[in-house]
Design an enzyme around this catalytic site. Structure first.
Site, PDB file in Angstrom:
ATOM      1  CB  CYS A 145      -4.403  -8.940   0.618  1.00  0.00           C
ATOM      2  SG  CYS A 145      -3.259  -7.828   0.219  1.00  0.00           S
TER       3      CYS A 145
ATOM      4  NE  ARG B 277      -9.079  -5.441   4.460  1.00  0.00           N
ATOM      5  CZ  ARG B 277      -8.797  -5.375   5.064  1.00  0.00           C
ATOM      6  NH1 ARG B 277      -9.728  -4.734   5.912  1.00  0.00           N
ATOM      7  NH2 ARG B 277      -6.986  -5.445   5.767  1.00  0.00           N
TER       8      ARG B 277
ATOM      9  CG  ASN C  70      -4.008  -8.025   4.855  1.00  0.00           C
ATOM     10  OD1 ASN C  70      -3.537  -7.185   3.948  1.00  0.00           O
ATOM     11  ND2 ASN C  70      -4.541  -7.465   6.051  1.00  0.00           N
ATOM     12  N   GLY C  71      -0.736  -7.859   4.315  1.00  0.00           N
ATOM     13  CA  GLY C  71       0.652  -7.195   5.771  1.00  0.00           C
ATOM     14  C   GLY C  71       2.107  -7.930   3.909  1.00  0.00           C
TER      15      GLY C  71
ATOM     16  CG  HIS D 154       3.797  34.280  -2.127  1.00  0.00           C
ATOM     17  ND1 HIS D 154       4.833  34.986  -1.863  1.00  0.00           N
ATOM     18  CD2 HIS D 154       3.043  34.557  -1.642  1.00  0.00           C
ATOM     19  CE1 HIS D 154       3.807  35.871  -1.283  1.00  0.00           C
ATOM     20  NE2 HIS D 154       3.277  35.518  -1.465  1.00  0.00           N
TER      21      HIS D 154
END
Ligand code: M6R
Length: 611
Positions: free
Chosen positions: A2, A27, A98-99, A507
């Site tokens: 943030c 952000r 923020n966090g 494959h």
């Protein structure tokens, strides 16, 4: 994940908040809000959406506040909504965060027992309640913050206003970035210096656990023992202009156009008078390089893709065993280390939580660490034993382009540097390889961005208009670049794209090829061209719509068609960077055609500061 901003001083605060938040939107951009302190009262205005939505809402409540905090959010706990938007007020405490508060559940239960009522689903409101509980008891902001910190686990950067603390903004961080700044008209805080460049270039990166108190006339820091001291301001040479679009339609496009210059900047001062690599200016002594016997490169996303190229180059040129690890996995299954292991952490932002955790793990077990970082003064740059800056300049678009480009450039230089130290190649050969990057690459990049090239990318990107699945294929280094090409395409255009080693497709995955499935084939290594082309025929004969990005000497005449991008560069490294421009531009043009929000793709954020 943030963005946080704060200001206190003699000027009007609201326009600073909106200006700073619009820079910080990279952000996170699902909701936004401000808290304005005016005449001793704190008013919060917030909403789901972007800065424009907030500005609409603010029209109903003009403000002359000179003290404020603001936030732009990337939701983690609680979806994007008005009530989950920050700031959060509990009692006399108003908080932006923020966090992630990891123990928010336990704390919330305790606070509910104490009678606190919550109105959002966020972990932030729990932190606000805890701060307020302590503030009510001691009536001292610094003590209240310190006491709350003792109980909080997780990562956080806080901007805080308290009723009763007029003109004061408080800040603290643990694991998430926060910068203080000093302007002519007051003091600031922000998650990232780019948000403050319109106001000042004097900054101080707040240290882990340090509490800051900003008033209109001073900034004070309080350490663990609550001893007071003043920040030592540093000066950044970044400019606000560098963080503007400069007439480009998007930051991503502007940043792609800056790549030639970015490569030059990454190399400047790191090439000696004999044209050989030299990291003396980065303060790394010769003995350090000589001790290295094996290397672990740790990073996320595109930085990890750059690491893959770096590992290949270091092994090829210097014969040092090198492995690459996804940072979020690294410390949960750490590889075997021994005498002479070096951990290199690659990060544009310097704040990516997974990379930081890996760095800290490596340090905790005594392994020497080297950061390759773009954003100056950031946590990874500071905490690594040594740091090599990539000097790409501010990167605003969420999808990295010049960040990745300069990471590869620095890793290329590092591989040649190791070759020099270990004498695995002659100086003449090293110089020749370095000239490919230093002399030829900037021109090769510019040649990939001419009008004619741009028309080709636009034409080629039409195929993605109504296709939701695509593949990138390549062999050798081209496979590694394919991974980056696929990430770029999917993250901004939402076309689901997977990268495959060309020889691996048969494959199993080849069963997904249908009529018209776009397959972008890269080929820049002449020694692998024949086999790579065979693999292209395999998908073509099953109906794939093939787009070739081929080095001229990997291409047989009859293979070139309007969906072929021919790379004219001569050296391997200039060809690599030419192909890189093509994959970035194809992703860009595909996203334009599909009407996507190029600089701010859905669900993403530029700097991922949560694990
Ligand atoms: O800032 P970092 O280089 O540490 O970021 C790592 C990744 O989050 C980043 O490269 C991400 O993958 C980008 N969105 C890719 O464009």
């Amino acid at each position: 994940m943030c963005g946080i901003i704060g200001y206190t001083g003699e000027s009007e605060a609201l326009s600073k908040m909106t200006k700073g938040l619009s820079v910080l939107e990279y952000r996170g951009y699902d909701s936004v809000g401000v808290a304005l302190q005016e005449d001793g009262e704190i008013k919060t205005v917030k909403c789901r959406g972007r800065i424009g939505d907030l500005e609409e809402k603010l029209k109903q409540s003009p403000s002359h506040a000179r003290c404020a905090i603001g936030h732009t959010r990337w939701a983690t706990h609680g979806g994007p909504s008005d009530r989950n938007a920050h700031p959060h007020r509990v009692g006399s405490t108003v908080l932006v965060h923020n966090g992630i508060i990891e123990n928010h559940k336990q704390l919330k239960e305790r606070l509910i027992d104490l009678g606190v009522e919550f109105s959002s689903e966020t972990d932030t409101e729990v932190a606000a309640a805890l701060l307020d509980l302590h503030y009510q008891t001691c009536n001292d902001p610094v003590k209240a913050i310190r006491r709350a910190m003792e109980e909080l686990t997780g990562s956080y950067a806080f901007g805080i206003l308290f009723d009763g603390a007029k003109g004061e903004v408080y800040a603290v961080r643990s694991g998430s970035p926060l910068i203080l700044a000093k302007g002519k008209d007051g003091y600031y805080l922000a998650s990232d210096m780019t948000a403050l460049l319109p106001f000042t270039n004097l900054y101080y990166p707040l240290k882990e656990g340090e509490i800051a108190r900003l008033t209109p006339t001073e900034a004070k820091l309080f350490d663990d023992e609550s001893k007071e001291h003043a920040p030592t301001w540093e000066q950044t040479d970044m400019t606000a202009e560098a963080a503007q679009k400069d007439g480009f339609a998007h930051f991503m496009l502007k940043e792609i156009f800056e790549e030639a210059k970015a490569v030059e900047n990454a190399l400047a001062s790191r090439v000696d008078e004999n044209g050989l690599p030299d990291f003396a200016q980065d303060g790394i002594d010769a003995a350090f390089w000589k001790r290295i016997r094996n290397i672990q490169i740790v990073a996320c996303g595109s930085a990890m893709h750059a690491g893959l190229i770096g590992a290949r180059l270091i092994e090829d040129y210097a014969a040092i065993p090198t492995s690459v690890y996804i940072a979020s996995e690294y410390r949960y299954h750490p590889p075997v280390t021994g005498e002479g292991t070096l951990v290199i952490v690659v990060s544009q932002s310097g704040e990516t939580a997974d990379s930081l955790a890996a760095l800290r793990y490596a340090k905790s077990v005594g392994i020497p660490t080297l950061g390759i970082v773009n954003a100056v003064g950031t946590t990874i740059a500071r905490e690594a034993d040594y740091c090599i800056y990539t000097y790409a300049g501010p990167e605003i678009a969420v999808a990295t382009t010049k960040g990745y480009c300069t990471q590869v450039a620095v890793l290329y230089l590092l591989a040649l540097h190791f070759a020099k130290i270990r004498q695995t190649m002659s100086p003449t050969r090293i110089k020749g390889l370095l000239d490919g990057l230093r002399v030829e690459t900037p021109y090769a990049i510019a040649e990939m961005l001419t009008q004619e090239r741009m028309q080709a990318y636009r034409r080629i990107a039409q195929v993605f208009q109504d296709r939701d699945h695509a593949f990138y294929i390549g062999r050798g280094r081209d496979y590694l670049l394919s991974m980056e090409g696929a990430l770029k395409l999917k993250e901004i255009s939402y076309v689901h794209t997977e990268a495959y080693a060309s020889g691996e497709l048969k494959h199993g995955t080849i069963s997904l090829i249908e009529d018209g499935t776009p397959v972008i084939a890269l080929c820049t290594e002449p020694s692998l061209a024949e086999k790579a082309e065979n693999n292209v025929h395999e998908v073509e004969s099953r109906g794939a719509h093939v787009i070739r990005i081929y080095r001229a000497d990997c291409l047989k005449k009859h293979e070139a068609d309007t969906d072929t991008i021919v790379l004219n560069a001569k050296s391997d490294i200039a060809c690599f960077f030419s192909a890189m421009i093509a994959v970035q531009m194809i992703a860009y043009e595909a996203a334009v055609r599909r009407g996507c929000d190029i600089d701010r793709p859905r669900n993403l954020a530029k700097s991922v500061t949560v694990e």
